[in-house]
Design a protein around this motif. Structure first.
Motif, PDB file in Angstrom:
ATOM      1  N   SER A  23      -2.258   5.116  -3.799  1.00 27.12           N
ATOM      2  CA  SER A  23      -2.868   4.378  -4.923  1.00 27.12           C
ATOM      3  C   SER A  23      -2.286   4.817  -6.255  1.00 27.12           C
ATOM      4  CB  SER A  23      -4.383   4.570  -4.915  1.00 27.12           C
ATOM      5  OG  SER A  23      -4.713   5.959  -5.038  1.00 27.12           O
ATOM      6  N   ALA A  24      -1.975   6.115  -6.398  1.00 28.75           N
ATOM      7  CA  ALA A  24      -1.400   6.615  -7.642  1.00 28.75           C
ATOM      8  C   ALA A  24       0.022   6.102  -7.823  1.00 28.75           C
ATOM      9  CB  ALA A  24      -1.422   8.139  -7.653  1.00 28.75           C
ATOM     10  N   ILE A  25       0.781   6.027  -6.727  1.00 28.58           N
ATOM     11  CA  ILE A  25       2.147   5.517  -6.807  1.00 28.58           C
ATOM     12  C   ILE A  25       2.137   4.042  -7.185  1.00 28.58           C
ATOM     13  CG2 ILE A  25       4.305   5.186  -5.535  1.00 28.58           C
ATOM     14  CD1 ILE A  25       3.342   7.448  -3.635  1.00 28.58           C
ATOM     15  N   GLN A  26       1.266   3.277  -6.554  1.00 27.34           N
ATOM     16  CA  GLN A  26       1.188   1.847  -6.864  1.00 27.34           C
ATOM     17  C   GLN A  26       0.696   1.607  -8.287  1.00 27.34           C
ATOM     18  OE1 GLN A  26      -1.254   0.725  -3.458  1.00 27.34           O
ATOM     19  NE2 GLN A  26       0.530  -0.232  -2.463  1.00 27.34           N
ATOM     20  N   ARG A  27      -0.206   2.448  -8.752  1.00 22.78           N
ATOM     21  CA  ARG A  27      -0.669   2.332 -10.147  1.00 22.78           C
ATOM     22  C   ARG A  27       0.487   2.594 -11.109  1.00 22.78           C
ATOM     23  NH1 ARG A  27      -4.170   7.046 -11.226  1.00 22.78           N
ATOM     24  NH2 ARG A  27      -2.115   7.973 -11.560  1.00 22.78           N
ATOM     25  N   ASP A  28       1.322   3.610 -10.803  1.00 18.62           N
ATOM     26  CA  ASP A  28       2.479   3.891 -11.648  1.00 18.62           C
ATOM     27  C   ASP A  28       3.428   2.698 -11.699  1.00 18.62           C
ATOM     28  OD1 ASP A  28       1.591   6.415 -12.256  1.00 18.62           O
ATOM     29  OD2 ASP A  28       2.940   7.467 -10.874  1.00 18.62           O
ATOM     30  N   MET A  29       3.610   2.035 -10.567  1.00 16.09           N
ATOM     31  CA  MET A  29       4.474   0.853 -10.532  1.00 16.09           C
ATOM     32  C   MET A  29       3.873  -0.274 -11.369  1.00 16.09           C
ATOM     33  SD  MET A  29       5.800   0.624  -6.599  1.00 16.09           S
ATOM     34  CE  MET A  29       6.577  -0.927  -6.996  1.00 16.09           C
ATOM     35  N   GLY A  89       6.281  13.978  -7.533  1.00 18.42           N
ATOM     36  CA  GLY A  89       5.503  15.066  -6.960  1.00 18.42           C
ATOM     37  C   GLY A  89       4.104  14.607  -6.616  1.00 18.42           C
ATOM     38  N   ALA A  90       3.314  15.518  -6.061  1.00 20.89           N
ATOM     39  CA  ALA A  90       1.900  15.212  -5.855  1.00 20.89           C
ATOM     40  C   ALA A  90       1.273  14.836  -7.191  1.00 20.89           C
ATOM     41  CB  ALA A  90       1.194  16.414  -5.242  1.00 20.89           C
ATOM     42  N   ALA A  91       1.711  15.515  -8.244  1.00 18.19           N
ATOM     43  CA  ALA A  91       1.418  15.106  -9.619  1.00 18.19           C
ATOM     44  C   ALA A  91       2.754  14.775 -10.272  1.00 18.19           C
ATOM     45  CB  ALA A  91       0.702  16.212 -10.379  1.00 18.19           C
ATOM     46  N   ARG A  92       2.841  13.639 -10.941  1.00 21.08           N
ATOM     47  CA  ARG A  92       4.090  13.163 -11.534  1.00 21.08           C
ATOM     48  C   ARG A  92       4.320  13.772 -12.916  1.00 21.08           C
ATOM     49  NH1 ARG A  92       3.931   9.917 -15.181  1.00 21.08           N
ATOM     50  NH2 ARG A  92       1.978   8.921 -14.490  1.00 21.08           N
ATOM     51  N   ALA A 116       6.425  -3.761   1.723  1.00 21.07           N
ATOM     52  CA  ALA A 116       5.069  -4.319   1.685  1.00 21.07           C
ATOM     53  C   ALA A 116       4.189  -3.553   0.705  1.00 21.07           C
ATOM     54  CB  ALA A 116       4.453  -4.280   3.093  1.00 21.07           C
ATOM     55  N   GLN A 117       4.316  -2.260   0.685  1.00 17.54           N
ATOM     56  CA  GLN A 117       3.530  -1.454  -0.259  1.00 17.54           C
ATOM     57  C   GLN A 117       3.963  -1.721  -1.699  1.00 17.54           C
ATOM     58  OE1 GLN A 117       4.511   2.280   1.614  1.00 17.54           O
ATOM     59  NE2 GLN A 117       2.452   2.501   2.489  1.00 17.54           N
ATOM     60  N   ILE A 118       5.260  -1.952  -1.903  1.00 19.60           N
ATOM     61  CA  ILE A 118       5.754  -2.290  -3.237  1.00 19.60           C
ATOM     62  C   ILE A 118       5.220  -3.647  -3.668  1.00 19.60           C
ATOM     63  CG2 ILE A 118       7.835  -2.884  -4.533  1.00 19.60           C
ATOM     64  CD1 ILE A 118       9.293  -0.716  -2.901  1.00 19.60           C
ATOM     65  N   ASP A 119       5.236  -4.611  -2.743  1.00 22.99           N
ATOM     66  CA  ASP A 119       4.715  -5.941  -3.069  1.00 22.99           C
ATOM     67  C   ASP A 119       3.232  -5.874  -3.428  1.00 22.99           C
ATOM     68  OD1 ASP A 119       7.210  -6.956  -2.527  1.00 22.99           O
ATOM     69  OD2 ASP A 119       6.704  -7.600  -0.484  1.00 22.99           O
ATOM     70  N   ALA A 120       2.476  -5.015  -2.744  1.00 27.73           N
ATOM     71  CA  ALA A 120       1.051  -4.883  -3.039  1.00 27.73           C
ATOM     72  C   ALA A 120       0.826  -4.327  -4.442  1.00 27.73           C
ATOM     73  CB  ALA A 120       0.386  -3.982  -1.997  1.00 27.73           C
ATOM     74  N   ALA A 121       1.715  -3.424  -4.892  1.00 28.77           N
ATOM     75  CA  ALA A 121       1.575  -2.838  -6.224  1.00 28.77           C
ATOM     76  C   ALA A 121       1.765  -3.878  -7.317  1.00 28.77           C
ATOM     77  CB  ALA A 121       2.588  -1.707  -6.401  1.00 28.77           C
ATOM     78  N   GLU A 122       2.604  -4.874  -7.055  1.00 27.77           N
ATOM     79  CA  GLU A 122       2.878  -5.891  -8.067  1.00 27.77           C
ATOM     80  C   GLU A 122       1.667  -6.772  -8.336  1.00 27.77           C
ATOM     81  OE1 GLU A 122       6.284  -7.857  -6.532  1.00 27.77           O
ATOM     82  OE2 GLU A 122       7.689  -6.269  -7.142  1.00 27.77           O
ATOM     83  N   GLU A 123       0.686  -6.739  -7.432  1.00 31.61           N
ATOM     84  CA  GLU A 123      -0.514  -7.562  -7.609  1.00 31.61           C
ATOM     85  C   GLU A 123      -1.645  -6.787  -8.294  1.00 31.61           C
ATOM     86  OE1 GLU A 123      -1.556  -9.026  -3.783  1.00 31.61           O
ATOM     87  OE2 GLU A 123       0.379 -10.023  -3.443  1.00 31.61           O
ATOM     88  N   GLN A 183      10.723   3.695  -3.676  1.00 27.94           N
ATOM     89  CA  GLN A 183      11.360   3.798  -2.370  1.00 27.94           C
ATOM     90  C   GLN A 183      12.073   5.143  -2.194  1.00 27.94           C
ATOM     91  OE1 GLN A 183      13.772   0.165  -2.449  1.00 27.94           O
ATOM     92  NE2 GLN A 183      12.520  -0.684  -0.785  1.00 27.94           N
ATOM     93  N   ARG A 184      12.844   5.513  -3.213  1.00 27.25           N
ATOM     94  CA  ARG A 184      13.649   6.732  -3.106  1.00 27.25           C
ATOM     95  C   ARG A 184      12.793   7.991  -3.101  1.00 27.25           C
ATOM     96  NH1 ARG A 184      15.997   6.393  -7.666  1.00 27.25           N
ATOM     97  NH2 ARG A 184      14.598   7.893  -8.701  1.00 27.25           N
ATOM     98  N   ASP A 185      11.846   8.087  -4.035  1.00 30.65           N
ATOM     99  CA  ASP A 185      11.114   9.340  -4.231  1.00 30.65           C
ATOM    100  C   ASP A 185       9.871   9.466  -3.353  1.00 30.65           C
ATOM    101  OD1 ASP A 185      12.965  10.038  -6.192  1.00 30.65           O
ATOM    102  OD2 ASP A 185      11.781   9.130  -7.808  1.00 30.65           O
ATOM    103  N   TYR A 186       9.252   8.324  -3.030  1.00 29.45           N
ATOM    104  CA  TYR A 186       7.980   8.392  -2.321  1.00 29.45           C
ATOM    105  C   TYR A 186       8.010   7.695  -0.958  1.00 29.45           C
ATOM    106  CZ  TYR A 186       6.236   9.937  -6.857  1.00 29.45           C
ATOM    107  OH  TYR A 186       6.029  10.621  -8.025  1.00 29.45           O
TER     108      TYR A 186
END
Length: 559
Positions: free
Chosen positions: A524-530, A436-439, A549-556, A541-544
């Motif tokens: 930014s919140a999704i990537q922080r959660d990852m 959600g907008a808030a998880r 590329a955005q997933i790869d950026a979160a891993e860093e 991928q499924r929920d958001y």
């Protein structure tokens, strides 16, 4: 003497500090881990009429709000004229206490000079009261354990040893239970001493004036909050697992000029198993839900609770009458705030959270020597754990947090110290919070077994297996509860189940629902959660709709 507002406020704050010291004394002296480690207790001070003036910060709303009604029962049963200094009164009556036999309530009258001026009360959950043990398997309250009616624990300072012998003869952990009873009595005595000190310091002969100040101001502040609400009626519903069949909770909330009425007409009837809830406990959580929604900053006492009225037809699961089995009344009781919120959200949008795990993720392990074992022992180990709370407007849900009860999750070390049980695994459950907008908050994963030479019965006290927490205003549902054996064989979410020597139980506790559309959650919140491991790349991928590329950026990112 007429008190100034400043002096009255100082005394009000002093009363709150006194009952918090009372609660902390109980935490320090209790034998049961549910009290010491989880804070499953309540403490409060009352005026001479039995009206609650202040509650401890430490404790649960179900205990303290139910206990708010209990002192009047003690006064009626014992008789004010028979009370004396040194008396202590006791009960675990589900309908005149806090909802089931595992909660013991102690009440101590306070005499200043020779005048009855106040009462202290406290409640704690104990590990065992005999009967079938802590679980939902009983068909009536008579099977659930030892019932102590309202009576004297101590008469003018002398403890009733006959009562203690009866208690010891009927429970599996007599030293723990008797130790807890003395802890309850002792923490009340701390309150008595501190209150007498306060009254001497301020030259008070009684609490009438300070009680009037507390209750009048609390009532006026609460009525002002109610007056600001729209006059409206709305109905909320939710379905939860129940024992053998699902149950429906239905709450109609009506905002009137000087009160809010919650009516549970339409709720399922009494269940054959022990998940039924006495009205006093359902009322406690219905009042709590509305109070935190509209007046969370007003201290909790008789007057601030008074404008919240609760009704339910007799023989519904939220108004189970004697002799219905009620051991796990907390399961239904802890869902009451969510169903009340579902109604209130229609009256005042954007205030209440999404649905959460609701009930505590409790289980009790009854251990015994396996066949042929020579160095094993019997033990009862109760542990409190939590799923995720629902996401809030603008804020994520809390991970592994017990809402609405507020009790703490027990540490692994404390659980293993209580008996020959092994917690092989205990960690957050990735992806369990609704999107959600808030998880939604994350649940937990646990793996439980026993030391060599032991077999055990697991009393499961879970829910949300078939009916996960629902998201609100576009948020998605949280993950459901899953419980299996080590080989993947499914287990029931409720009831006593045997586990042989060497067996393990895998438990995945539910997550909270999300709030608002997932498309509104910042990248930014999704990537922080990852980065923190709260969600997986597949979840993202499924929920958001994240790209690779955005997933790869979160891993860093730095979590």
């Amino acid at each position: 003497m007429s008190l100034s507002s400043v002096a009255a406020q100082v005394m009000w704050n002093r009363l709150i500090s006194i009952v918090e010291e009372q609660a902390q004394a109980l935490v320090r002296t209790a034998f049961s881990t549910s009290v010491r480690e989880a804070g499953d207790l309540s403490a409060g001070v009352y005026d001479a009429q039995g009206r609650m003036l202040a509650q401890a910060v430490t404790g649960t709303p179900g205990h303290v709000n139910a206990m708010a009604d209990a002192v009047a029962h003690f006064i009626r049963r014992i008789g004010r004229d028979t009370m004396a200094e040194g008396d202590v009164y006791i009960t675990n009556d589900p309908w005149e206490g806090t909802g089931h036999l595992h909660d013991f309530t102690m009440v101590t009258p306070v005499f200043h000079g020779d005048k009855l001026v106040s009462f202290f009360a406290c409640t704690a959950h104990v590990v065992d009261v005999g009967g079938r043990g802590f679980g939902a398997d009983a068909h009536s309250v008579y099977e659930e354990g030892l019932h102590i009616p309202i009576m004297r624990f101590a008469d003018r300072g002398t403890v009733d040893q006959t009562l203690l012998r009866i208690v010891r003869s009927n429970v599996r952990e007599p030293d723990q239970l008797v130790g807890d009873l003395y802890a309850l009595a002792s923490c009340n005595q701390i309150g008595v001493q501190r209150l007498n000190d306060m009254m001497a310091e301020f030259a008070l002969s009684d609490l009438a004036e300070i009680a009037g100040f507390i209750l009048d101001n609390s009532r006026a502040a609460t009525l002002a909050r109610i007056a600001a609400l729209p006059r409206a009626t709305a109905t909320g519903e939710m379905t939860v697992d129940g024992f053998d069949t699902p149950i429906t909770l239905c709450a109609t909330v009506t905002v009137e000029d000087q009160r809010i009425v919650t009516d549970f007409t339409g709720t399922s009837g009494v269940d054959p198993k022990g998940i039924n809830c006495p009205l006093v406990y359902a009322k406690a959580y219905a009042c709590y839900a509305l109070k935190v929604a509209i007046a969370p900053d007003i201290p909790n006492n008789h007057a601030s609770l008074e404008p919240f009225e609760v009704t339910a037809p007799a023989d519904t699961i939220v108004n189970a009458v004697h002799p219905a089995p009620v051991a796990l009344r907390h399961i239904v009781g802890h869902f009451v705030p969510d169903v009340v919120f579902n109604a209130f959200d229609q009256i005042v949008p954007g205030v209440v959270p999404a649905e959460g795990a609701g009930c505590l993720c409790n289980f009790q392990v009854s251990l015994r020597p396996a066949p042929g074992a020579t160095e094993a022992r019997r033990a009862e180990v109760l542990t409190f754990n939590s799923g995720g709370s629902g996401a809030r407007p603008g804020l994520d849900g809390l991970n592994a947090t017990a809402f609405p009860s507020g009790v703490m999750t027990m540490p692994v070390e404390a659980t293993e110290h209580a008996g020959p049980v092994i917690i092989w695994r205990k960690e957050l459950r990735p992806g369990s919070g609704g999107a959600g907008a808030a998880r939604g908050g994350l649940g937990q994963v646990m793996e439980v077994g026993a030391l060599p030479g032991h077999e055990f019965d697991l009393q499961a006290m879970f829910d949300r297996g078939a009916h996960p927490a629902r998201g609100r205003r576009g948020g998605t549902d949280g993950a459901p509860t899953v419980i299996t054996r080590e080989d993947g064989t499914p287990m029931r979410v409720k009831g006593k189940q045997f586990v042989p020597e060497g067996g393990r139980v895998h438990m995945a506790f539910p997550g909270g629902g999300g709030y608002g559309p997932a498309s509104d959650r910042p990248l930014s919140a999704i990537q922080r959660d990852m980065a923190r491991g709260y969600i997986t790349p597949a979840d993202a991928q499924r929920d958001y709709g994240l790209t690779q590329a955005q997933i790869d950026a979160a891993e860093e990112l730095d979590p």
